[in-house]
Enzyme design. Structure first.
Site, PDB file in Angstrom:
ATOM      1  N   ARG A   1      10.022   4.821  -6.402  1.00 56.88           N
ATOM      2  CA  ARG A   1       8.951   5.753  -6.764  1.00 56.88           C
ATOM      3  C   ARG A   1       8.506   6.661  -5.626  1.00 56.88           C
ATOM      4  O   ARG A   1       8.336   7.861  -5.795  1.00 56.88           O
ATOM      5  CB  ARG A   1       7.717   4.999  -7.269  1.00 56.88           C
ATOM      6  CG  ARG A   1       7.769   4.638  -8.729  1.00 56.88           C
ATOM      7  CD  ARG A   1       7.021   3.357  -8.957  1.00 56.88           C
ATOM      8  NE  ARG A   1       7.785   2.279  -8.349  1.00 56.88           N
ATOM      9  CZ  ARG A   1       8.747   1.610  -8.973  1.00 56.88           C
ATOM     10  NH1 ARG A   1       8.986   1.842 -10.230  1.00 56.88           N
ATOM     11  NH2 ARG A   1       9.456   0.683  -8.350  1.00 56.88           N
TER      12      ARG A   1
ATOM     13  N   LYS B   1      22.885   2.930  14.739  1.00 57.43           N
ATOM     14  CA  LYS B   1      23.649   2.955  16.007  1.00 57.43           C
ATOM     15  C   LYS B   1      22.765   2.576  17.183  1.00 57.43           C
ATOM     16  O   LYS B   1      23.185   2.594  18.328  1.00 57.43           O
ATOM     17  CB  LYS B   1      24.196   4.362  16.266  1.00 57.43           C
ATOM     18  CG  LYS B   1      25.144   4.891  15.239  1.00 57.43           C
ATOM     19  CD  LYS B   1      25.629   6.273  15.696  1.00 57.43           C
ATOM     20  CE  LYS B   1      26.414   6.975  14.621  1.00 57.43           C
ATOM     21  NZ  LYS B   1      26.658   8.392  14.971  1.00 57.43           N
TER      22      LYS B   1
ATOM     23  N   ARG C   1       9.108   6.446   5.607  1.00 54.34           N
ATOM     24  CA  ARG C   1       8.834   5.023   5.363  1.00 54.34           C
ATOM     25  C   ARG C   1       9.694   4.230   6.342  1.00 54.34           C
ATOM     26  O   ARG C   1      10.875   4.527   6.531  1.00 54.34           O
ATOM     27  CB  ARG C   1       9.196   4.631   3.929  1.00 54.34           C
ATOM     28  CG  ARG C   1       9.203   3.118   3.728  1.00 54.34           C
ATOM     29  CD  ARG C   1       9.370   2.727   2.288  1.00 54.34           C
ATOM     30  NE  ARG C   1       8.170   3.030   1.535  1.00 54.34           N
ATOM     31  CZ  ARG C   1       7.991   2.684   0.265  1.00 54.34           C
ATOM     32  NH1 ARG C   1       8.941   2.032  -0.390  1.00 54.34           N
ATOM     33  NH2 ARG C   1       6.873   2.985  -0.358  1.00 54.34           N
TER      34      ARG C   1
ATOM     35  N   HIS D   1      -0.209   2.360   3.369  1.00 55.34           N
ATOM     36  CA  HIS D   1       0.541   3.178   2.407  1.00 55.34           C
ATOM     37  C   HIS D   1      -0.461   4.154   1.787  1.00 55.34           C
ATOM     38  O   HIS D   1      -0.820   4.054   0.619  1.00 55.34           O
ATOM     39  CB  HIS D   1       1.159   2.260   1.353  1.00 55.34           C
ATOM     40  CG  HIS D   1       2.203   2.883   0.482  1.00 55.34           C
ATOM     41  ND1 HIS D   1       2.485   4.245   0.478  1.00 55.34           N
ATOM     42  CD2 HIS D   1       3.049   2.331  -0.432  1.00 55.34           C
ATOM     43  CE1 HIS D   1       3.448   4.475  -0.399  1.00 55.34           C
ATOM     44  NE2 HIS D   1       3.807   3.333  -0.958  1.00 55.34           N
TER      45      HIS D   1
HETATM   46  C1  NCD Z   1       4.878  -0.557  -2.925  1.00 58.52           C
HETATM   47  C2  NCD Z   1       5.318  -0.487  -1.486  1.00 58.52           C
HETATM   48  O1  NCD Z   1       6.420  -0.006  -1.192  1.00 58.52           O
HETATM   49  O2  NCD Z   1       4.521  -0.897  -0.662  1.00 58.52           O
HETATM   50  N1  NCD Z   1       5.676   0.206  -3.785  1.00 58.52           N
HETATM   51  C3  NCD Z   1       5.408   1.546  -3.907  1.00 58.52           C
HETATM   52  O3  NCD Z   1       5.424   2.298  -2.944  1.00 58.52           O
HETATM   53  N2  NCD Z   1       5.082   2.005  -5.128  1.00 58.52           N
HETATM   54  C4  NCD Z   1       4.638  -1.936  -3.397  1.00 58.52           C
HETATM   55  C5  NCD Z   1       5.733  -2.940  -3.317  1.00 58.52           C
HETATM   56  O4  NCD Z   1       6.843  -2.674  -2.828  1.00 58.52           O
HETATM   57  O5  NCD Z   1       5.495  -4.070  -3.777  1.00 58.52           O
END
Ligand code: NCD
Length: 307
Positions: free
Chosen positions: A56, A85, A106, A134
């Protein structure tokens, strides 16, 4: 107000900025749904660097980038980049910063977002840093609450699941505090909300109750925010086996909860919400995922000054 800024955590935002982000998102939603071809970010390039799995977050960021008329360069998996690497994060970011106008990243390491932002001249957006924060998820969560409930603030929210490693709850709990929402924290003992977070939230005026009594909490809650046990963060899988399946939300539990309760989940789910809940009208998790596109359009346009 947000032009040139980084998005690192949720504690950084004022109510005024949150209103601006949500109103900008609502406006983009209207424009997208009317079929308008949007060109706010035409000519710009955005880096979408995902060193940790995502469905997502990455796809909604990339949809947002495309819908804004910008272009995207992607690292969709750590193995395909020079990180494998042995390149340092700092060097990767310095390089990519010379290619693009905004960086979205991320990364599995908590604190990596700050390091990356410190090494980028362009705006940097944290799309999840390990078990840290997040913030873009929390923004789409409050946007969803506002839409589902018609208001945001003065509500009771139960967080259930992995509150230790779950970065989405770390982020969202700051917004709940800012909006004066009371919180119940429900988790297995070994996965409680880190005490430094609860202490920080309380110092900001949060009303928090930690309990194991799910039924009681749900009988008074307006919203339940369910999370997945973060298997990938356990050093010892035997520990994961002990807690997996601890709290499962099913239709019977929802039938006993406060009438009209809204169910949120950042997804992906494993087994913590049974599929028999999906056709309950307050089950908002897929609508929540769709809202991610508009929130991310708003953030990208705001940090680049292209609203
Ligand atoms: C979450 C995450 O990556 O922290 N997912 C997301 O971004 N919608 C929650 C999860 O991975 O459980």
């Amino acid at each position: 107000m947000l032009k040139g800024k980084d998005v690192l955590n949720t504690a950084q935002f004022s109510l005024q900025e949150l209103n601006l982000i949500m109103n900008t998102a609502a406006n983009f939603e209207k424009r997208v749904k009317s079929g308008e071809i949007i060109r706010n970010m035409e000519g710009q390039v955005v880096a979408s660097l995902f060193f940790e799995p995502s469905t997502r977050t990455r796809l909604s960021f990339e949809t947002a980038i495309n819908r804004l008329g910008a272009r995207v360069i992607t690292v969709a998996n750590a193995a395909s980049s020079s990180a494998s690497k042995g390149e340092t994060l700092t060097d990767t970011i310095r390089t990519v910063d010379g290619y693009v106008d905004v960086i979205v990243m991320r990364h599995p390491m908590k604190g990596s977002a700050q390091i990356a932002a410190d090494n980028a001249k362009h705006p940097f957006i944290n799309a999840g840093d390990g078990s840290g924060q997040h913030p873009t998820q929390a923004l789409l969560d409050i946007f969803t609450i506002r839409k589902e409930k018609g208001a945001l603030g003065g509500q009771i929210v139960t967080f259930v699941g992995d509150l230790k490693y779950g970065r989405t709850v770390h982020s969202l709990s700051y917004f709940m505090t800012l909006y004066g929402n009371k919180m119940f924290f429900i988790s297995p003992k070994s996965l409680r909300m880190p005490s430094e977070i609860t202490a920080d939230l309380r110092s900001r005026g949060a009303e928090i109750e930690e309990t194991e009594d799910l039924k009681k909490a749900l009988s008074v809650s307006d919203i339940v925010y369910v999370t997945r046990i973060q298997k990938e963060r356990f050093k010892d899988l035997a520990e994961y086996e002990k807690v997996k399946g601890s709290y499962i939300i099913n239709r019977a539990i929802i039938n006993q909860a406060k009438k009209g309760i809204t169910i949120l989940h950042p997804l992906p789910r494993v087994d913590e919400i049974s599929t028999d809940v999906d056709n309950y009208e307050g089950a908002a998790y897929f609508r929540q995922a769709h809202n991610g596109v508009y929130i991310r359009m708003a953030l990208l346009a705001l940090v680049t000054g292209r609203t």
